[in-house]
Design a protein around this motif. Structure first.
Motif, short mmCIF file in Angstrom:
data_model
loop_
_atom_site.label_atom_id
_atom_site.label_comp_id
_atom_site.label_asym_id
_atom_site.label_seq_id
_atom_site.Cartn_x
_atom_site.Cartn_y
_atom_site.Cartn_z
N ILE A 94 0.86 -1.18 0.00
CA ILE A 94 0.00 0.00 0.00
C ILE A 94 0.90 1.23 0.00
O ILE A 94 1.64 1.46 0.96
N PRO A 95 0.86 2.04 -1.06
CA PRO A 95 1.68 3.26 -1.06
C PRO A 95 1.24 4.20 0.05
O PRO A 95 0.05 4.26 0.41
N GLY A 130 -8.06 1.30 4.59
CA GLY A 130 -8.75 0.57 5.66
C GLY A 130 -10.10 0.02 5.27
O GLY A 130 -10.80 -0.55 6.09
N ARG A 131 -10.49 0.19 4.02
CA ARG A 131 -11.80 -0.24 3.56
C ARG A 131 -11.93 -1.75 3.56
O ARG A 131 -11.02 -2.47 3.20
N ARG A 132 -13.09 -2.23 3.99
CA ARG A 132 -13.38 -3.68 3.97
C ARG A 132 -14.01 -4.00 2.62
O ARG A 132 -14.94 -3.37 2.19
N TRP A 133 -13.51 -5.00 1.98
CA TRP A 133 -14.01 -5.39 0.65
C TRP A 133 -14.94 -6.52 0.77
O TRP A 133 -15.07 -7.45 1.09
N PRO A 156 -5.12 7.20 0.51
CA PRO A 156 -5.94 7.76 1.58
C PRO A 156 -6.29 6.68 2.62
O PRO A 156 -6.60 5.54 2.25
N PRO A 157 -6.25 7.02 3.92
CA PRO A 157 -6.55 6.03 4.97
C PRO A 157 -7.92 5.37 4.80
O PRO A 157 -8.08 4.19 5.10
#
Length: 108
Positions: A95-96, A105-108, A100-101
């Motif tokens: 993750i570069p 941190g998004r749940r897929w 954006p946080p």
């Protein structure tokens, strides 16, 4: 073994107790069966607690942050900084730091 008497025959485990038992059961080198015997709880209940914890929004995962000298040496100096996650030596996620946080941190 503990004998439960009276109208309430089931023990109630607090969330703190569940987390402590889960941490012990899934620690490196531990076996679920041995921990279940130690705390006098069914192995199936330990697995149920783990599924429940994983299903929660906060999740249930241990994160260990350690420097990896191989990555630091092999990465070209011009490449952007990244957060690299490796799972069981099979999956690697990079993750570069410019991500954006909310997206990282998004749940897929």
């Amino acid at each position: 073994m503990r004998l439960l008497t009276g109208p309430e025959r089931r023990r109630r485990w607090s969330e703190a107790d569940q987390c402590r038992i889960l941490a012990a059961a899934f620690a490196p080198g531990a076996t679920v069966a041995a921990v279940a015997r130690q705390y006098d709880v069914a192995t199936s209940l330990i697995y149920k607690w783990r599924r429940t914890m994983r299903a929660r929004e906060t999740g249930f995962a241990e994160l260990v942050v350690a420097p990896d000298e191989r990555v630091a040496v092999s990465r070209p100096a011009a490449s952007p900084a990244v957060i690299e996650l490796e799972v069981a030596g099979k999956v690697r996620l990079r993750i570069p730091l410019t991500t954006p946080p909310t997206l990282a941190g998004r749940r897929w």
